[in-house]
Design a protein around this motif. Structure first.
Motif, mmCIF file in Angstrom:
data_model
loop_
_atom_site.group_PDB
_atom_site.id
_atom_site.type_symbol
_atom_site.label_atom_id
_atom_site.label_comp_id
_atom_site.label_asym_id
_atom_site.label_seq_id
_atom_site.Cartn_x
_atom_site.Cartn_y
_atom_site.Cartn_z
ATOM 1 N N THR A 164 0.770 -1.210 -0.075
ATOM 2 C CA THR A 164 0.147 -0.068 0.069
ATOM 3 C C THR A 164 1.033 1.258 -0.051
ATOM 4 O O THR A 164 1.914 1.333 0.693
ATOM 5 N N THR A 165 0.435 2.196 -0.956
ATOM 6 C CA THR A 165 1.317 3.541 -0.825
ATOM 7 C C THR A 165 0.511 4.423 -0.274
ATOM 8 O O THR A 165 -0.686 4.534 0.075
ATOM 9 N N VAL A 166 1.144 5.767 -0.050
ATOM 10 C CA VAL A 166 0.655 6.670 0.588
ATOM 11 C C VAL A 166 -0.390 7.402 -0.231
ATOM 12 O O VAL A 166 -1.505 7.923 0.022
ATOM 13 N N ASP A 167 0.007 7.304 -1.516
ATOM 14 C CA ASP A 167 -1.022 8.045 -2.441
ATOM 15 C C ASP A 167 -2.429 7.299 -2.529
ATOM 16 O O ASP A 167 -3.590 7.895 -2.831
ATOM 17 N N GLU A 168 -2.276 6.020 -2.434
ATOM 18 C CA GLU A 168 -3.405 5.147 -2.579
ATOM 19 C C GLU A 168 -4.313 5.527 -1.206
ATOM 20 O O GLU A 168 -5.536 5.437 -1.297
#
Length: 230
Positions: free
Chosen positions: A39-43
């Motif tokens: 999981t990314t911060v953007d997601e």
């Protein structure tokens, strides 16, 4: 009706809290469905319908947001211990505070995340090395806080009297065993972990001070496997 400065400030704070809660909820949903590392911060920001810049206004990293709800739960437990009646013995107070905190955890976090999501997060923490390392460090810090609360309750100096830290270490060990077995089981409900914690904490004192098997002078009695059956 016009909103004065105080009212406007209250609205802003509530809006900020809603955004913070939305980010935590989005993060935990993503962590528990696709994994923490994946999981990314953007997601997370997209799922909460905010910008990446907004995310970092509330949380320094993915690690911080992963423990946002757990921090609320830990503070709830500490507050529960502080409010226990002074006549309760130290271990009794810790046991009652822990079980009482589990009894009310759903209502405490209801505005942030569903309790089922919170429980699933524990499983992700245990299976993700980066999260587990942070969890252990946080647990050690919480144990020190618990020790000092006990010291204050009993009028003891924890730096010269070992009993508060020893009592907390014993209780934490029982809770870790219960938590591990809960994670390995098939029932991941609040009820299940509460029952396991109660069971293992109730056996802690007998395990430390009592015999673990029948002695000849005791005669034929209940064996170990029956005496410690859940």
């Amino acid at each position: 009706m016009t909103v004065g400065p105080a009212g406007a400030g209250g609205l802003r704070e509530r809006k900020k809290q809603r955004t913070r809660d939305a980010l935590a909820r989005a993060a935990l949903e993503l962590f528990t469905t696709q994994g923490f590392e994946e999981t990314t911060v953007d997601e997370i920001a997209d799922a909460a319908d905010v910008s990446q810049r907004t995310f970092f206004r509330y949380y320094a990293s993915k690690l911080e947001v992963a423990f946002a709800v757990q921090e609320v739960v830990e503070e709830h437990f500490l507050a529960s211990l502080r409010s226990r009646p002074p006549e309760e013995a130290p271990f009794e107070a810790m046991r009652n505070a822990a079980l009482g905190a589990w009894d009310t955890v759903e209502e405490v976090i209801a505005e942030i995340v569903p309790v089922e999501l919170h429980m699933r997060t524990y499983l992700i923490i245990e299976s993700t090395p980066a999260l587990l390392a942070v969890h252990i460090r946080r647990s050690l810090k919480t144990e020190e806080t618990l020790s000092r609360i006990l010291g204050e309750r009993e009028g003891l100096d924890v730096d010269t009297d070992p009993r508060p830290r020893l009592a907390v270490a014993a209780m934490s060990g029982a809770m870790r065993v219960a938590g591990r077995l809960w994670g390995e089981g098939s029932d991941h409900s609040v009820r299940a972990i509460r029952e396991l914690i109660a069971h293992y904490m109730d056996h802690l004192t007998p395990a430390l001070v009592g015999p673990w098997r029948d002695r000849p002078e005791q005669g034929a009695g209940i064996g170990h496997s029956e005496r410690f059956r859940p």
